[in-house]
Design a protein around this motif. Structure first.
Motif, PDB file in Angstrom:
ATOM      1  N   ARG A  48      40.119  47.684  32.367  1.00  0.00           N
ATOM      2  CA  ARG A  48      39.561  47.663  33.729  1.00  0.00           C
ATOM      3  C   ARG A  48      40.464  46.914  34.706  1.00  0.00           C
ATOM      4  O   ARG A  48      40.070  46.613  35.819  1.00  0.00           O
ATOM      5  CB  ARG A  48      38.173  47.049  33.688  1.00  0.00           C
ATOM      6  N   TYR A  67      41.918  43.823  34.319  1.00  0.00           N
ATOM      7  CA  TYR A  67      41.924  42.356  34.254  1.00  0.00           C
ATOM      8  C   TYR A  67      42.954  41.924  33.219  1.00  0.00           C
ATOM      9  O   TYR A  67      42.719  42.003  32.023  1.00  0.00           O
ATOM     10  CB  TYR A  67      40.545  41.823  33.862  1.00  0.00           C
ATOM     11  N   GLU A 102      43.352  34.823  36.542  1.00  0.00           N
ATOM     12  CA  GLU A 102      43.348  34.906  38.004  1.00  0.00           C
ATOM     13  C   GLU A 102      42.743  36.213  38.486  1.00  0.00           C
ATOM     14  O   GLU A 102      42.054  36.238  39.514  1.00  0.00           O
ATOM     15  CB  GLU A 102      44.769  34.721  38.570  1.00  0.00           C
ATOM     16  N   ASP A 103      42.975  37.311  37.765  1.00  0.00           N
ATOM     17  CA  ASP A 103      42.371  38.590  38.122  1.00  0.00           C
ATOM     18  C   ASP A 103      40.848  38.485  38.116  1.00  0.00           C
ATOM     19  O   ASP A 103      40.171  39.022  38.981  1.00  0.00           O
ATOM     20  CB  ASP A 103      42.799  39.693  37.143  1.00  0.00           C
ATOM     21  N   VAL A 104      40.317  37.788  37.139  1.00  0.00           N
ATOM     22  CA  VAL A 104      38.868  37.605  37.044  1.00  0.00           C
ATOM     23  C   VAL A 104      38.386  36.722  38.186  1.00  0.00           C
ATOM     24  O   VAL A 104      37.401  37.031  38.858  1.00  0.00           O
ATOM     25  CB  VAL A 104      38.477  36.992  35.687  1.00  0.00           C
ATOM     26  N   VAL A 137      39.561  36.221  41.109  1.00  0.00           N
ATOM     27  CA  VAL A 137      39.597  36.910  42.402  1.00  0.00           C
ATOM     28  C   VAL A 137      38.315  37.723  42.587  1.00  0.00           C
ATOM     29  O   VAL A 137      37.710  37.722  43.666  1.00  0.00           O
ATOM     30  CB  VAL A 137      40.845  37.829  42.507  1.00  0.00           C
ATOM     31  N   ASP A 138      37.869  38.384  41.545  1.00  0.00           N
ATOM     32  CA  ASP A 138      36.679  39.238  41.671  1.00  0.00           C
ATOM     33  C   ASP A 138      35.367  38.452  41.687  1.00  0.00           C
ATOM     34  O   ASP A 138      34.396  38.916  42.274  1.00  0.00           O
ATOM     35  CB  ASP A 138      36.630  40.245  40.525  1.00  0.00           C
ATOM     36  N   ILE A 139      35.333  37.282  41.073  1.00  0.00           N
ATOM     37  CA  ILE A 139      34.068  36.549  41.042  1.00  0.00           C
ATOM     38  C   ILE A 139      33.931  35.528  42.165  1.00  0.00           C
ATOM     39  O   ILE A 139      32.858  34.988  42.373  1.00  0.00           O
ATOM     40  CB  ILE A 139      33.837  35.859  39.682  1.00  0.00           C
ATOM     41  N   SER A 140      35.002  35.269  42.892  1.00  0.00           N
ATOM     42  CA  SER A 140      34.890  34.272  43.970  1.00  0.00           C
ATOM     43  C   SER A 140      34.692  34.896  45.312  1.00  0.00           C
ATOM     44  O   SER A 140      34.636  36.033  45.554  1.00  0.00           O
ATOM     45  CB  SER A 140      36.093  33.358  44.005  1.00  0.00           C
TER      46      SER A 140
END
Length: 73
Positions: A60, A62, A66-68, A70-73
């Motif tokens: 997907r 990730y 940092e990729d994660v 970016v999406d959760i913040s």
């Protein structure tokens, strides 16, 4: 609560570090050893779960923590 006993051999350096940590924290050596073992086992569990999840995350897009973030913040 049922308890078990574990006997381990420590080299001089590790024994000295454990004794110093015990003095500094006010905890006995067994408490410190149990906490360290508990922490290490949890880290091992986390790493195993992470290894299992990584192929799905990579599929997907990730690739890094940092990729994660970016999406959760």
């Amino acid at each position: 609560m049922k308890t078990g006993t574990l006997t381990i051999r420590l080299d001089k350096n590790l024994d000295d570090l454990l004794t110093k940590a015990s003095r500094q924290s006010g905890k006995n050596r067994s408490e410190i050893a149990r906490e360290a073992l508990r922490r290490q086992l949890r880290i091992s569990q986390f790493d195993a779960l992470r290894r299992r999840a990584m192929p799905f995350a990579e599929a997907r897009g990730y690739l890094t923590d940092e990729d994660v973030f970016v999406d959760i913040s």
